[in-house]
Design a protein around this motif. Structure first.
Motif, mmCIF file in Angstrom:
data_model
loop_
_atom_site.group_PDB
_atom_site.id
_atom_site.type_symbol
_atom_site.label_atom_id
_atom_site.label_comp_id
_atom_site.label_asym_id
_atom_site.label_seq_id
_atom_site.Cartn_x
_atom_site.Cartn_y
_atom_site.Cartn_z
ATOM 1 N N PHE A 1 -1.376 -11.074 -4.779
ATOM 2 C CA PHE A 1 -1.407 -12.795 -4.653
ATOM 3 C C PHE A 1 -2.677 -13.282 -4.142
ATOM 4 O O PHE A 1 -2.466 -13.956 -4.661
ATOM 5 C CB PHE A 1 -0.589 -12.242 -3.479
ATOM 6 N N ARG A 2 -2.774 -13.169 -3.078
ATOM 7 C CA ARG A 2 -4.138 -13.952 -2.433
ATOM 8 C C ARG A 2 -5.157 -13.865 -3.297
ATOM 9 O O ARG A 2 -5.701 -15.274 -3.508
ATOM 10 C CB ARG A 2 -4.637 -12.855 -1.255
ATOM 11 N N ARG A 3 -5.443 -13.094 -4.564
ATOM 12 C CA ARG A 3 -6.831 -13.235 -5.428
ATOM 13 C C ARG A 3 -6.009 -14.481 -6.220
ATOM 14 O O ARG A 3 -7.008 -15.080 -7.132
ATOM 15 C CB ARG A 3 -6.643 -11.766 -6.508
ATOM 16 N N LEU B 1 8.274 -8.703 -8.202
ATOM 17 C CA LEU B 1 7.109 -9.679 -8.347
ATOM 18 C C LEU B 1 5.984 -9.834 -6.664
ATOM 19 O O LEU B 1 5.365 -9.499 -6.702
ATOM 20 C CB LEU B 1 7.253 -11.224 -8.410
ATOM 21 N N ALA B 2 7.417 -9.987 -5.486
ATOM 22 C CA ALA B 2 6.792 -10.106 -4.207
ATOM 23 C C ALA B 2 6.236 -8.939 -3.521
ATOM 24 O O ALA B 2 5.331 -8.943 -3.199
ATOM 25 C CB ALA B 2 8.080 -9.925 -2.853
ATOM 26 N N TRP B 3 6.735 -7.219 -4.122
ATOM 27 C CA TRP B 3 6.566 -6.200 -3.602
ATOM 28 C C TRP B 3 5.395 -6.088 -4.248
ATOM 29 O O TRP B 3 4.117 -5.954 -3.814
ATOM 30 C CB TRP B 3 7.698 -5.278 -4.239
ATOM 31 N N ALA B 4 5.298 -5.760 -6.061
ATOM 32 C CA ALA B 4 3.624 -6.022 -6.545
ATOM 33 C C ALA B 4 2.209 -6.222 -6.397
ATOM 34 O O ALA B 4 1.480 -5.883 -6.063
ATOM 35 C CB ALA B 4 4.622 -6.219 -8.077
ATOM 36 N N LEU C 1 15.080 -8.782 1.303
ATOM 37 C CA LEU C 1 14.381 -10.717 0.848
ATOM 38 C C LEU C 1 14.784 -11.357 -0.142
ATOM 39 O O LEU C 1 15.208 -12.243 -0.215
ATOM 40 C CB LEU C 1 13.161 -10.859 1.102
ATOM 41 N N TYR C 2 14.682 -10.950 -1.041
ATOM 42 C CA TYR C 2 14.279 -11.624 -2.907
ATOM 43 C C TYR C 2 16.313 -10.970 -3.468
ATOM 44 O O TYR C 2 16.378 -11.477 -4.539
ATOM 45 C CB TYR C 2 13.122 -11.344 -3.176
ATOM 46 N N GLY C 3 16.537 -9.751 -3.462
ATOM 47 C CA GLY C 3 17.371 -8.890 -3.650
ATOM 48 C C GLY C 3 18.936 -10.098 -4.664
ATOM 49 O O GLY C 3 19.473 -10.215 -5.162
#
Lengths: 691, 195
Positions: A238-240, A544-547, A505-507
């Protein structure tokens, strides 16, 4: 060459006019699409919301276009950093400058390493005598406070910087970061002509710091000079991805913004130099005219401070192409949303300043763009819902009427053309960003890697956009309902999110995506394919959030040459040693201020003592608290109680004597291992007694 | 029987005292080790010396616990030693200990002269170095008054008046004329070739 008013007016009119023209063109196409058709009430909603949404896309496009033009011609000749003073830059004198680093429960080792790197970089310029550092702490966590004190002492000793690097801990952290900076100004502002405000994750190169001071010295009409900080040091995917996009597209928008706004530029709250005297005189934040006293403080201070500086007659510039200015981005989606929630509340507050008297038109534009950055999300959601219902009614109407003329009217819409134009406006800035970086593609791993990374970044942006839309809509709603938003520590570690956290959080977004897609497929038929990217974003949100939060995946991408940035290809010395995250310690650190002789001494030297002979007896509640600590152990106290004890020098001294002097039978058992391990405290080995 | 009970009691007291003194020794050693002295033999020597003094005191007053007595002696000895080597002036005991220990830390006595810790006056050179090591967390205050200026959030009408007042009317008129022309052209093109 100072900017001439005509040039300023022409640029402003170009920016506003072109944005308006594009918005008008979009609206006309939309209306053409509706011509000769029966309009449902949902269509009126779409027509009402569309210009606001489209204007934002148009503004982004125009800024990127202007930035691209400016880059092609080699830069703006009227820009502050291209004026004649640059010819004699090397011999220009400097003035006293404070580098202010506000911290709030940050990774202490990371912050001190960054300060040490900046110090060394400044030393190499030979101008270090003009700069002082101030670490201004608002940390409300006792462990962080004690560690900050030790880190400060270690920094001063290691760099021989006593009397040059200072530490200040506020007892009452009023008004967050802006209050912290204002506290510095009130105490020591008069000693300095300039202050460079940083964030805890900011790093700036010595030559850049020196050049900024010279720019201010040569241009006394400038109140704030903002640099373009680039995101660095990311390891999570995410940060990259964020830091890659900040490098490829960020500069273009800033350049466009600077060219359009000139001396009415933005201030982003960090990595900027400020003229202290006018800042003290004109830029203290006013309270908001709201009835609730607790909500009168301006949360997002930077835009308002820039507006107040402009109001006072000083200029605000963006030094968009100055190298050597960096920051860190949020490591994962959850942290970005935490940050966005705070920013959203702050930007919505700016509504008040939009209509305040005496605010410059350029500042109003900045405020408007900032406001719309968050208001667009609920508007987009309204647009989608209204558009979907309108499509459903239209399909139903056509099915029922089955009149070929009606069908003809509906299909001859300008919808497709509008859709293509919208995509063009959205993606052209990205294309221009890639084009401007092609000549230096080697710094991104080569042309192939740059293009593949950009393609993947765009795909990720497309699926993340609907997720952000939903959360931003929630944030706007929460803010408008008056629910409190607190200033929380930004997590800067790439430690990854657990899949359980992501599901929690995203489920619900996955459920929302599946349900709405089913409804859309049933009721809209093939028209629902237009909404597929939105459903995909919602359904995939937890994954997506997890990966993207995983450090391993980010590093894997790096090994494949993806999302590389110039700082990764050629790390500058100022970023050396900053990519290691702090080790998690299980033992409390604050107790070392009571036990470990050196840590205790450092802490006692930093808190105020009662004058000799005037020592007042401690209050009953403090006496009870002291005894509780001894009898029930350090875990028995809450964070506020720990801070209360640590603020009182006599109490700290008394506790030190009692903890060492009481037999173990009179102490809580949890103290005994702490007493035994005090000589191996990480504060000693990491800061005070380093080998 | 009574004699037997007394002897058991006396043995228990002896065991308790021994344990208490063992604890005092451990506590004192842990405390002294906190100063990170690089001469461990000196730490043991100092610990034994302080412990002996504590034992002597304990003989005249058995009401105090050995741990309390030993640690009190250790801290007093540290404060006295720091006062001898520093020039504490009117500082409170806590300040003497705090400033002295920081000076000790910064002058690296624990590494350069560990044998001199708590053992008589330091050499003049070290004493001088110790006195110079003062912590300055922040420079002298130079107070400024920073208060918010009055800001009139104003009604919409006021906003318009103020903003337009600050505009360059000539530039504004030119811009409006220019964009009216462009919009008119755009409208003409749409009406003739598109609609």
């Amino acid at each position: 060459m100072t900017p001439v008013p005509e040039s300023f007016a022409v640029r402003r009119s170009l920016f506003v006019g072109l944005s308006g023209l594009l918005t008008a063109a979009g609206l006309v196409l939309l209306l053409i699409g509706y011509s000769d058709q029966h309009l449902f009430w949902e269509d009126y909603v779409v027509i009402g919301v569309f210009p606001l949404l489209f204007s934002q896309i148009a503004i982004g496009f125009v800024l990127a276009l202007i930035g691209f033009y400016d880059r092609l011609r080699g830069g703006d000749p009227y820009h502050l950093m291209r004026r004649p003073w640059r010819k004699n830059e090397a011999t220009s004198p400097l003035a006293a400058t404070a580098i202010v680093v506000p911290v709030y429960n940050e990774d202490v080792a990371r912050v001190s390493a960054a300060i040490a790197n900046m110090w060394r970089s400044l030393e190499q310029t030979g101008q270090i005598e003009h700069f002082d550092f101030y670490i201004c702490s608002d940390s409300n966590d006792a462990d962080h406070w004690v560690e900050e004190e030790c880190a400060w002492l270690s920094l001063c000793e290691k760099l021989n910087a006593f009397g040059k690097i200072f530490y200040r801990k506020r007892r009452h952290a009023i008004n967050g970061k802006s209050g912290n900076v204002a506290d510095f100004c009130r105490r020591w502002g008069k000693r300095y002509r300039y202050m460079i405000v940083l964030d805890a994750d900011s790093v700036m190169a010595g030559p850049t710091l020196v050049r900024m001071v010279r720019a201010m010295e040569a241009n006394p009409e400038v109140g704030i000079l903002q640099t373009q900080p680039y995101m660095v040091l990311g390891t999570s995917l995410f940060r990259r991805v964020l830091q890659f996009s900040s490098h490829v597209y960020g500069g273009l928008f800033s350049q466009g913004c600077s060219m359009a706004q000139m001396s009415s530029g933005s201030y982003w709250g960090h990595n900027a130099i400020i003229r202290v005297a006018p800042f003290i005189e004109f830029c203290d934040l006013p309270t908001l005219p709201v009835p609730d006293r607790g909500k009168r403080h301006v949360l997002s201070h930077d835009t308002v401070e820039a507006a107040l500086m402009r109001r006072a007659g000083y200029e605000v510039w963006i030094a968009y192409d100055e190298p050597g200015s960096w920051e860190e981005g949020p490591p994962n989606l959850s942290d970005m949303l935490t940050r966005d929630r705070r920013w959203c509340a702050g930007n919505l507050q700016h509504f008040w300043f939009l209509f305040a008297r005496g605010i410059e038109m350029g500042s109003r534009l900045q405020i408007w763009i900032g406001l719309m950055a968050y208001l667009c999300s609920p508007l987009w959601l309204i647009f989608l819902v209204a558009g979907s219902f309108s499509a459903y009614f239209r399909i139903r109407f056509l099915t029922l009427s089955a009149d070929p003329e009606d069908l003809g009217a509906a299909t001859a819409s300008g919808g497709e053309l509008l859709f293509i134009i919208t995509l063009a406006l959205l993606f052209t800035p990205r294309l221009l960003g890639i084009l401007t970086n092609l000549p230096r593609a080697r710094q991104f791993g080569g042309v192939f890697h740059l293009l593949i990374s950009a393609l993947l970044e765009n795909l990720l942006s497309i699926v993340l956009a609907p997720v952000l839309m939903i959360f931003h809509t929630l944030f706007v709603t929460l803010t408008l309902l008056g629910l409190q938003i607190k200033w929380t520590t930004q997590n800067r570690a790439d430690t990854g999110l657990s899949f359980t956290h992501c599901l929690k959080l995203y489920g619900w977004l996955t459920v929302l995506g599946v349900v709405t897609q089913w409804f859309a497929t049933v009721y809209l038929g093939s028209a629902s394919w237009w909404l597929a990217p939105i459903f995909a974003g919602w359904i995939l949100a937890p994954v997506l959030a997890w990966a993207t939060s995983l450090g391993g995946l980010g590093l894997e991408a790096k090994s494949w040459g993806l999302f590389l940035t110039p700082e990764e290809m050629q790390p500058p010395p100022e970023l050396k040693g900053l990519d290691t995250s702090a080790e998690e310690t299980t033992t409390p650190l604050w107790t070392d201020a009571l036990l470990c002789p050196y840590v205790h001494a450092v802490h006692l030297s930093m808190v105020r003592h009662h004058p000799t002979g005037n020592s007042e007896a401690p209050s009953d509640s403090l006496v009870t608290l002291r005894e509780r600590l001894l009898r029930e152990g350090p875990r028995a106290l809450n964070p506020k109680e720990k801070l209360r004890l640590l603020w009182d020098a006599e109490t700290v001294f008394w506790l030190h004597q009692e903890l060492w002097g009481r037999p173990s039978s009179e102490l809580h058992p949890s103290w005994l291992p702490l007493l035994r391990s005090c000589s191996s405290s990480p504060l000693l080995s990491n800061y005070l007694v380093q080998a | 029987m009574e004699l037997h009970m007394a002897s058991i009691e006396s043995a228990r007291t002896f065991v308790d005292e021994k344990q208490a003194w063992n604890e005092a020794f451990d506590r004192l050693t842990e405390y002294l080790e906190g100063f990170a002295l690089e001469n461990r033999a000196h730490v043991s020597r100092m610990a034994l010396e302080i412990l002996d003094q504590a034992r002597q005191l304990y003989r005249s007053d058995t009401s105090r616990s050995p741990v309390a007595l030993t640690m009190e002696l250790a801290q007093k000895r540290l404060a006295d030693w720091l006062s001898t080597n520093l020039d504490p002036g009117t500082q409170s005991p806590s300040q003497i200990l705090a400033n002295g220990s920081v000076a000790l830390l910064l002058s690296r006595v624990f590494r350069t002269a560990p044998d001199s810790f708590l053992a008589g006056p330091l050499p003049e050179e070290l004493r001088q170095a110790l006195r110079e090591k003062l912590l300055v967390a922040g420079p002298d205050l130079n107070v400024s008054r920073m208060t918010p200026r009055h800001l009139d959030y104003g009604p919409m009408l006021g906003l318009a008046r103020q903003t337009w007042h600050r505009w360059n009317i000539r530039a504004l008129l030119v811009a409006i004329l220019f964009w009216t022309g462009i919009y008119a052209l755009f409208y003409w093109w749409l009406s003739n070739y598109f609609l």
